[in-house]
Motif scaffolding. Structure first.
Motif, PDB file in Angstrom:
ATOM      1  N   VAL A 221     -20.792 -33.567 -17.216  1.00 24.64           N
ATOM      2  CA  VAL A 221     -20.299 -32.425 -16.442  1.00 24.64           C
ATOM      3  C   VAL A 221     -21.073 -31.159 -16.812  1.00 24.64           C
ATOM      4  O   VAL A 221     -21.168 -30.786 -17.979  1.00 24.64           O
ATOM      5  N   SER A 222     -21.646 -30.519 -15.777  1.00 24.42           N
ATOM      6  CA  SER A 222     -22.518 -29.365 -16.025  1.00 24.42           C
ATOM      7  C   SER A 222     -22.111 -28.126 -15.225  1.00 24.42           C
ATOM      8  O   SER A 222     -22.668 -27.057 -15.413  1.00 24.42           O
ATOM      9  N   GLY A 223     -21.134 -28.270 -14.350  1.00 25.48           N
ATOM     10  CA  GLY A 223     -20.712 -27.117 -13.555  1.00 25.48           C
ATOM     11  C   GLY A 223     -19.317 -27.319 -12.989  1.00 25.48           C
ATOM     12  O   GLY A 223     -18.920 -28.444 -12.680  1.00 25.48           O
ATOM     13  N   ILE A 224     -18.560 -26.210 -12.901  1.00 28.83           N
ATOM     14  CA  ILE A 224     -17.210 -26.249 -12.311  1.00 28.83           C
ATOM     15  C   ILE A 224     -17.193 -25.233 -11.179  1.00 28.83           C
ATOM     16  O   ILE A 224     -17.466 -24.042 -11.396  1.00 28.83           O
ATOM     17  N   ILE A 225     -16.874 -25.711  -9.972  1.00 25.14           N
ATOM     18  CA  ILE A 225     -16.945 -24.837  -8.800  1.00 25.14           C
ATOM     19  C   ILE A 225     -15.585 -24.737  -8.101  1.00 25.14           C
ATOM     20  O   ILE A 225     -14.624 -25.392  -8.508  1.00 25.14           O
ATOM     21  N   ASP A 226     -15.535 -23.935  -7.060  1.00 22.12           N
ATOM     22  CA  ASP A 226     -14.367 -23.785  -6.198  1.00 22.12           C
ATOM     23  C   ASP A 226     -13.100 -23.408  -6.954  1.00 22.12           C
ATOM     24  O   ASP A 226     -12.214 -24.239  -7.183  1.00 22.12           O
ATOM     25  N   TRP A 227     -12.999 -22.137  -7.278  1.00 23.18           N
ATOM     26  CA  TRP A 227     -11.880 -21.625  -8.064  1.00 23.18           C
ATOM     27  C   TRP A 227     -10.784 -21.008  -7.191  1.00 23.18           C
ATOM     28  O   TRP A 227     -10.034 -20.138  -7.632  1.00 23.18           O
ATOM     29  N   GLY A 228     -10.690 -21.449  -5.932  1.00 25.69           N
ATOM     30  CA  GLY A 228      -9.736 -20.835  -5.005  1.00 25.69           C
ATOM     31  C   GLY A 228      -8.276 -21.088  -5.336  1.00 25.69           C
ATOM     32  O   GLY A 228      -7.397 -20.429  -4.797  1.00 25.69           O
ATOM     33  N   ASP A 229      -7.996 -22.056  -6.208  1.00 25.74           N
ATOM     34  CA  ASP A 229      -6.597 -22.375  -6.531  1.00 25.74           C
ATOM     35  C   ASP A 229      -6.170 -21.897  -7.904  1.00 25.74           C
ATOM     36  O   ASP A 229      -5.162 -22.373  -8.443  1.00 25.74           O
ATOM     37  N   ILE A 230      -6.920 -20.946  -8.472  1.00 27.17           N
ATOM     38  CA  ILE A 230      -6.530 -20.361  -9.750  1.00 27.17           C
ATOM     39  C   ILE A 230      -5.043 -20.027  -9.720  1.00 27.17           C
ATOM     40  O   ILE A 230      -4.559 -19.413  -8.778  1.00 27.17           O
ATOM     41  N   ASN A 231      -4.314 -20.457 -10.737  1.00 26.01           N
ATOM     42  CA  ASN A 231      -2.918 -20.029 -10.848  1.00 26.01           C
ATOM     43  C   ASN A 231      -2.469 -20.141 -12.291  1.00 26.01           C
ATOM     44  O   ASN A 231      -3.212 -20.597 -13.157  1.00 26.01           O
ATOM     45  N   ILE A 232      -1.252 -19.683 -12.527  1.00 29.30           N
ATOM     46  CA  ILE A 232      -0.648 -19.800 -13.852  1.00 29.30           C
ATOM     47  C   ILE A 232       0.377 -20.910 -13.739  1.00 29.30           C
ATOM     48  O   ILE A 232       1.246 -20.860 -12.866  1.00 29.30           O
ATOM     49  N   GLY A 233       0.253 -21.914 -14.578  1.00 32.98           N
ATOM     50  CA  GLY A 233       1.191 -23.020 -14.437  1.00 32.98           C
ATOM     51  C   GLY A 233       1.012 -24.054 -15.530  1.00 32.98           C
ATOM     52  O   GLY A 233       0.493 -23.766 -16.609  1.00 32.98           O
ATOM     53  N   HIS A 234       1.419 -25.268 -15.224  1.00 30.29           N
ATOM     54  CA  HIS A 234       1.470 -26.325 -16.226  1.00 30.29           C
ATOM     55  C   HIS A 234       0.071 -26.874 -16.517  1.00 30.29           C
ATOM     56  O   HIS A 234      -0.655 -27.239 -15.595  1.00 30.29           O
ATOM     57  N   PRO A 235      -0.301 -26.955 -17.810  1.00 29.16           N
ATOM     58  CA  PRO A 235      -1.646 -27.436 -18.145  1.00 29.16           C
ATOM     59  C   PRO A 235      -1.947 -28.831 -17.587  1.00 29.16           C
ATOM     60  O   PRO A 235      -3.108 -29.169 -17.350  1.00 29.16           O
ATOM     61  N   ALA A 236      -0.909 -29.635 -17.341  1.00 32.78           N
ATOM     62  CA  ALA A 236      -1.101 -30.986 -16.787  1.00 32.78           C
ATOM     63  C   ALA A 236      -1.917 -30.955 -15.509  1.00 32.78           C
ATOM     64  O   ALA A 236      -2.638 -31.899 -15.190  1.00 32.78           O
ATOM     65  N   CYS A 237      -1.804 -29.843 -14.771  1.00 29.84           N
ATOM     66  CA  CYS A 237      -2.533 -29.718 -13.514  1.00 29.84           C
ATOM     67  C   CYS A 237      -4.031 -29.900 -13.736  1.00 29.84           C
ATOM     68  O   CYS A 237      -4.680 -30.680 -13.024  1.00 29.84           O
ATOM     69  N   ASP A 238      -4.602 -29.227 -14.734  1.00 30.29           N
ATOM     70  CA  ASP A 238      -6.024 -29.383 -15.049  1.00 30.29           C
ATOM     71  C   ASP A 238      -6.279 -30.638 -15.892  1.00 30.29           C
ATOM     72  O   ASP A 238      -7.341 -31.257 -15.795  1.00 30.29           O
ATOM     73  N   LEU A 239      -5.297 -30.994 -16.716  1.00 34.91           N
ATOM     74  CA  LEU A 239      -5.478 -32.140 -17.614  1.00 34.91           C
ATOM     75  C   LEU A 239      -5.505 -33.463 -16.853  1.00 34.91           C
ATOM     76  O   LEU A 239      -5.759 -34.516 -17.434  1.00 34.91           O
TER      77      LEU A 239
END
Length: 306
Positions: A221-239
């Motif tokens: 993994v070398s890049g993370i794109i499309d940050w349109g859903d940035i929010n504050i919430g449960h870490p499980a979402c990204d995990l």
């Protein structure tokens, strides 16, 4: 599955290469001589390659406008919290020529989408992904709040609701699964006992899946794109990436690096690792994209595996 114009991913307005070129060259004269080439689109934005150095994103739906404004404010603040290259906005455009939305330009991040990688290649990113999320999830929630980042707008911690939706989705998609795939999914949903998880609030990318990640020639993994859903919430979402992206034998390395995670979080992370590719699969079926359907199914299989 209704085909036609009622889909949640249909555009409310389209952006042509001509219009994109007009908007970009009138507001950023230094780019006027660059070619503008449509790269594709997600649910919310149309994406253009400008010259060979920049990528511009134009909202194609009303709901994307505030998200894009938020990205413009928050992403520059993430510099010290992102251990992987990400979409850092450099050009801030405003609507004109009857185009109703702001738009953003970023450096072009090279890399491929992680489609068709081997488990061995995937495992190489376990530590990279864990470090990235550990650092990102440490971004101060208060700063995010002050910049208008919303709290869990999709109510992700409501497992009962996700389960109901998944039941419906898999019966809608039954024809697209083998008997065995269908049975595995049904069994998984049957034994999913947890109904709700305790809310936790961290800063999230919010939409971490293979269409928003780039890998280098080794599959790392070398890049993370499309940050349109940035929010504050449960870490499980990204995990969810521990289950959707990584094979089972790389997960312990991931969690060792990320830090201790309770059982509840892992249950929700796995559920989302199945839920997200089901949505992608539905869109891919609609667009008759066989390669994407196959990738989504491979992800579901991996997320179910232990």
């Amino acid at each position: 599955m209704g085909m036609g114009s009622t889909n949640q991913w249909d555009a409310e307005w389209e952006v042509s290469e001509e219009l994109a070129h007009k908007l970009i060259s009138s507001q950023f004269p230094q780019l006027a001589s660059q070619s503008v080439q449509k790269l594709g689109y997600g649910w919310d934005n149309t994406v253009f390659l400008v010259g060979i150095e920049y990528v511009f994103r134009f909202p194609r739906r009303e709901v994307a406008i505030n998200r894009l404004r938020m990205e413009g404010k928050i992403l520059p603040k993430l510099k010290d919290y992102c251990s992987i290259a990400y979409s850092l906005p450099l050009f801030f455009g405003e609507g004109d020529y009857n185009y109703p939305a702001p738009f953003l330009g970023y450096p072009y991040l090279s890399g491929e989408f992680p489609i068709g990688l081997t488990d061995k290649q995937r495992a190489l990113s376990a530590t990279t992904l864990a470090q990235f999320l550990k650092s990102l999830h440490a971004f101060p929630v208060q700063i995010a709040q002050e910049n208008g980042v919303q709290y869990d707008h999709r109510n992700l911690i409501d497992i009962v609701m996700r389960k109901e939706k998944l039941h419906k989705f898999i019966s809608d998609l039954a024809l697209h699964f083998s008997k065995e795939e269908y049975r595995e999914l049904s069994n998984y949903l049957e034994q999913l006992g947890t109904e709700k998880v305790k809310p936790k609030n961290v800063f999230l990318h919010g939409d971490l899946h293979f269409k928003n990640m780039l890998v280098d020639e080794n599959g790392i993994v070398s890049g993370i794109i499309d940050w349109g859903d940035i929010n504050i919430g449960h870490p499980a979402c990204d995990l969810n990436v521990a289950y959707s992206f990584l094979p089972p034998d790389a997960r312990s390395d991931f969690f060792k690096e990320y830090g201790d995670v309770d059982e509840e979080t892992k249950i929700l992370a796995r559920l989302l690792a199945i839920y997200i590719p089901i949505l992608i699969m539905m869109q891919a079926i609609d667009y008759k994209d066989e390669k994407l359907v196959a990738e989504a199914k491979a992800i579901i299989k991996r997320a179910l595996a232990d």
